[in-house]
Motif scaffolding. Sequence first.
Motif, PDB file in Angstrom:
ATOM      1  N   ALA A   1     -21.612  27.948  -8.832  1.00 30.41           N
ATOM      2  CA  ALA A   1     -22.743  27.199  -8.273  1.00 30.41           C
ATOM      3  C   ALA A   1     -22.457  25.706  -8.265  1.00 30.41           C
ATOM      4  CB  ALA A   1     -24.012  27.503  -9.071  1.00 30.41           C
ATOM      5  N   TRP A   2     -21.813  25.199  -9.303  1.00 33.86           N
ATOM      6  CA  TRP A   2     -21.458  23.777  -9.336  1.00 33.86           C
ATOM      7  C   TRP A   2     -20.400  23.469  -8.279  1.00 33.86           C
ATOM      8  CZ3 TRP A   2     -20.534  24.154 -15.305  1.00 33.86           C
ATOM      9  CH2 TRP A   2     -21.769  24.215 -15.959  1.00 33.86           C
ATOM     10  N   ALA A   3     -19.395  24.328  -8.187  1.00 37.39           N
ATOM     11  CA  ALA A   3     -18.327  24.105  -7.211  1.00 37.39           C
ATOM     12  C   ALA A   3     -18.874  24.135  -5.782  1.00 37.39           C
ATOM     13  CB  ALA A   3     -17.226  25.145  -7.386  1.00 37.39           C
ATOM     14  N   ALA A   4     -19.912  24.916  -5.570  1.00 39.90           N
ATOM     15  CA  ALA A   4     -20.506  24.991  -4.232  1.00 39.90           C
ATOM     16  C   ALA A   4     -21.073  23.641  -3.791  1.00 39.90           C
ATOM     17  CB  ALA A   4     -21.603  26.052  -4.210  1.00 39.90           C
ATOM     18  N   LEU A   5     -21.386  22.763  -4.752  1.00 38.94           N
ATOM     19  CA  LEU A   5     -21.933  21.449  -4.417  1.00 38.94           C
ATOM     20  C   LEU A   5     -20.905  20.535  -3.753  1.00 38.94           C
ATOM     21  CD1 LEU A   5     -24.094  20.772  -7.608  1.00 38.94           C
ATOM     22  CD2 LEU A   5     -24.889  21.489  -5.345  1.00 38.94           C
ATOM     23  N   LEU A   6     -19.657  20.981  -3.676  1.00 39.29           N
ATOM     24  CA  LEU A   6     -18.659  20.248  -2.903  1.00 39.29           C
ATOM     25  C   LEU A   6     -18.939  20.356  -1.401  1.00 39.29           C
ATOM     26  CD1 LEU A   6     -15.486  21.332  -4.902  1.00 39.29           C
ATOM     27  CD2 LEU A   6     -16.442  19.021  -4.812  1.00 39.29           C
ATOM     28  N   GLU A   7     -19.802  21.298  -1.002  1.00 41.25           N
ATOM     29  CA  GLU A   7     -20.127  21.521   0.404  1.00 41.25           C
ATOM     30  C   GLU A   7     -21.553  21.065   0.709  1.00 41.25           C
ATOM     31  OE1 GLU A   7     -19.222  25.438   1.871  1.00 41.25           O
ATOM     32  OE2 GLU A   7     -17.683  25.726   0.340  1.00 41.25           O
TER      33      GLU A   7
ATOM     34  N   GLY B   1     -13.573  17.010  -6.649  1.00 42.06           N
ATOM     35  CA  GLY B   1     -12.822  16.866  -5.412  1.00 42.06           C
ATOM     36  C   GLY B   1     -11.611  15.974  -5.503  1.00 42.06           C
ATOM     37  N   THR B   2     -11.087  15.723  -6.692  1.00 41.71           N
ATOM     38  CA  THR B   2      -9.947  14.823  -6.850  1.00 41.71           C
ATOM     39  C   THR B   2      -8.695  15.611  -7.241  1.00 41.71           C
ATOM     40  OG1 THR B   2     -10.591  14.426  -9.146  1.00 41.71           O
ATOM     41  CG2 THR B   2     -11.368  12.850  -7.504  1.00 41.71           C
ATOM     42  N   ASP B   3      -7.530  15.032  -6.940  1.00 39.47           N
ATOM     43  CA  ASP B   3      -6.268  15.686  -7.294  1.00 39.47           C
ATOM     44  C   ASP B   3      -6.116  15.791  -8.806  1.00 39.47           C
ATOM     45  OD1 ASP B   3      -5.573  15.949  -4.633  1.00 39.47           O
ATOM     46  OD2 ASP B   3      -4.528  14.024  -4.562  1.00 39.47           O
ATOM     47  N   SER B   4      -6.487  14.725  -9.508  1.00 41.66           N
ATOM     48  CA  SER B   4      -6.478  14.735 -10.972  1.00 41.66           C
ATOM     49  C   SER B   4      -7.911  14.850 -11.457  1.00 41.66           C
ATOM     50  CB  SER B   4      -5.847  13.454 -11.521  1.00 41.66           C
ATOM     51  OG  SER B   4      -4.505  13.332 -11.083  1.00 41.66           O
ATOM     52  N   PRO B   5      -8.268  15.944 -12.093  1.00 40.65           N
ATOM     53  CA  PRO B   5      -9.675  16.134 -12.489  1.00 40.65           C
ATOM     54  C   PRO B   5     -10.132  15.059 -13.467  1.00 40.65           C
ATOM     55  CG  PRO B   5      -8.275  17.810 -13.491  1.00 40.65           C
ATOM     56  CD  PRO B   5      -7.437  17.095 -12.495  1.00 40.65           C
ATOM     57  N   PRO B   6     -11.357  14.560 -13.294  1.00 39.20           N
ATOM     58  CA  PRO B   6     -11.897  13.556 -14.217  1.00 39.20           C
ATOM     59  C   PRO B   6     -12.234  14.197 -15.553  1.00 39.20           C
ATOM     60  CG  PRO B   6     -13.597  14.266 -12.705  1.00 39.20           C
ATOM     61  CD  PRO B   6     -12.331  14.940 -12.257  1.00 39.20           C
ATOM     62  N   PRO B   7     -12.464  13.384 -16.575  1.00 40.17           N
ATOM     63  CA  PRO B   7     -12.793  13.951 -17.893  1.00 40.17           C
ATOM     64  C   PRO B   7     -14.198  14.522 -17.963  1.00 40.17           C
ATOM     65  CG  PRO B   7     -12.900  11.565 -17.965  1.00 40.17           C
ATOM     66  CD  PRO B   7     -12.337  11.919 -16.626  1.00 40.17           C
TER      67      PRO B   7
ATOM     68  N   GLY C   1     -25.463  11.441  12.091  1.00 37.91           N
ATOM     69  CA  GLY C   1     -24.101  11.266  12.572  1.00 37.91           C
ATOM     70  C   GLY C   1     -23.200  10.578  11.572  1.00 37.91           C
ATOM     71  N   CYS C   2     -23.778  10.040  10.505  1.00 38.07           N
ATOM     72  CA  CYS C   2     -22.969   9.455   9.427  1.00 38.07           C
ATOM     73  C   CYS C   2     -22.465  10.560   8.496  1.00 38.07           C
ATOM     74  CB  CYS C   2     -23.790   8.461   8.604  1.00 38.07           C
ATOM     75  SG  CYS C   2     -24.106   6.886   9.418  1.00 38.07           S
ATOM     76  N   VAL C   3     -21.460  10.215   7.705  1.00 37.83           N
ATOM     77  CA  VAL C   3     -21.013  11.109   6.661  1.00 37.83           C
ATOM     78  C   VAL C   3     -22.182  11.414   5.723  1.00 37.83           C
ATOM     79  CG1 VAL C   3     -20.303   9.198   5.153  1.00 37.83           C
ATOM     80  CG2 VAL C   3     -19.218  11.435   4.898  1.00 37.83           C
ATOM     81  N   ASP C   4     -22.156  12.594   5.127  1.00 43.65           N
ATOM     82  CA  ASP C   4     -23.184  12.967   4.157  1.00 43.65           C
ATOM     83  C   ASP C   4     -23.145  11.991   2.976  1.00 43.65           C
ATOM     84  OD1 ASP C   4     -24.952  14.218   2.445  1.00 43.65           O
ATOM     85  OD2 ASP C   4     -23.663  15.936   2.024  1.00 43.65           O
ATOM     86  N   LEU C   5     -24.283  11.423   2.673  1.00 40.41           N
ATOM     87  CA  LEU C   5     -24.384  10.475   1.568  1.00 40.41           C
ATOM     88  C   LEU C   5     -23.859  11.056   0.264  1.00 40.41           C
ATOM     89  CD1 LEU C   5     -25.453   7.934   0.130  1.00 40.41           C
ATOM     90  CD2 LEU C   5     -27.734   8.995   0.144  1.00 40.41           C
ATOM     91  N   TYR C   6     -24.065  12.350   0.052  1.00 42.68           N
ATOM     92  CA  TYR C   6     -23.728  12.961  -1.225  1.00 42.68           C
ATOM     93  C   TYR C   6     -22.373  13.687  -1.198  1.00 42.68           C
ATOM     94  CZ  TYR C   6     -28.463  11.619  -2.201  1.00 42.68           C
ATOM     95  OH  TYR C   6     -29.612  10.875  -2.358  1.00 42.68           O
ATOM     96  N   ASN C   7     -21.596  13.456  -0.151  1.00 38.19           N
ATOM     97  CA  ASN C   7     -20.198  13.873  -0.159  1.00 38.19           C
ATOM     98  C   ASN C   7     -19.542  13.282  -1.414  1.00 38.19           C
ATOM     99  OD1 ASN C   7     -17.282  13.420   0.300  1.00 38.19           O
ATOM    100  ND2 ASN C   7     -17.663  14.179   2.359  1.00 38.19           N
ATOM    101  N   PRO C   8     -18.816  14.071  -2.194  1.00 36.78           N
ATOM    102  CA  PRO C   8     -18.237  13.525  -3.432  1.00 36.78           C
ATOM    103  C   PRO C   8     -17.397  12.268  -3.219  1.00 36.78           C
ATOM    104  CG  PRO C   8     -18.067  15.907  -3.442  1.00 36.78           C
ATOM    105  CD  PRO C   8     -18.574  15.520  -2.075  1.00 36.78           C
ATOM    106  N   LYS C   9     -16.687  12.176  -2.092  1.00 38.25           N
ATOM    107  CA  LYS C   9     -15.881  10.979  -1.823  1.00 38.25           C
ATOM    108  C   LYS C   9     -16.783   9.770  -1.585  1.00 38.25           C
ATOM    109  CE  LYS C   9     -11.905  13.410   0.151  1.00 38.25           C
ATOM    110  NZ  LYS C   9     -11.058  13.604   1.362  1.00 38.25           N
TER     111      LYS C   9
END
Length: 268
Positions: A17-23, A92-98, A152-160
């Motif tokens: 469920a948490w991982a799904a929040l990447l979408e 969503g990062t190559d090196s996972p945060p702590p 038309g903008c990027v999603d505000l809550y996109n992890p990036k």
Amino acid sequence: MTAELILTSASNPRVKAWAALLETKHRNRQGQFLAEGTHMLVEALICGAAVRTVVYDAERGLPSELEEPLRLHGATVELVAAARSVISKCTGTDSPPPVFGIVDKPVADHAALFRERGLVVVLDGVRDPGNAGTIIRSADAAGADAVVLGKGCVDLYNPKTVRSTMGSLFHLPVLEGDLTEMLPEARSKGMTIAGTSLQAARSCYECDFTGPLWLLLGNEADGLSQASLEQLDYGVIIPMKGRTESLNVAMAGTVVLYEALRQRELNK
């Protein structure tokens, strides 16, 4: 803070469920988003964001920087220790945060859009999450009252996007909306509408930014939409002495915002 859990399996239903929040669709469905990294969570807690769960790397332990904010502001926050594989699956990062957190999307503060001598930054079709996040950060630094992301903008809550704000997302109201409805409303409430444009005749250093202002910034490739251009009171251009044709939208927005800040500080 509630009792700790320890999760070791990336196939755990909560982890999924948490991982799904990447979408985007799952963020919209759950009304929540991911805040990654220690600094982001410190800012979220200090600013009173609705942090529901903090998940930290079981091997590294809870970052010490979070202990005081959690003590002061995290009475209802659930703490979860997790394996690094769990952290990797949910971020969503190559090196996972702590550490990362699950945060409720805030209720939009529309009153901030129409303040006396207010300064609102409006994004029209800005698609790059780094640009959108940087503009939010610059708006925060320059003392803007709010930021609006149009359709038309990027999603505000996109992890990036969230990461690129460096915590500024929690410092001022940031809203998403339909500019075809919001721009006429802003004009009806006395806001001047200006926008950056390579076709504009007025330099940002010749404009008066001291009054109530909505500053529009357009798409990286195409600039402002035709519908937005038709709503402008005037266009703004940044003078170029070198050979480059234009600035990145986040850079351009920062230049104009700091000119607005300079003028407003001089006219207090």
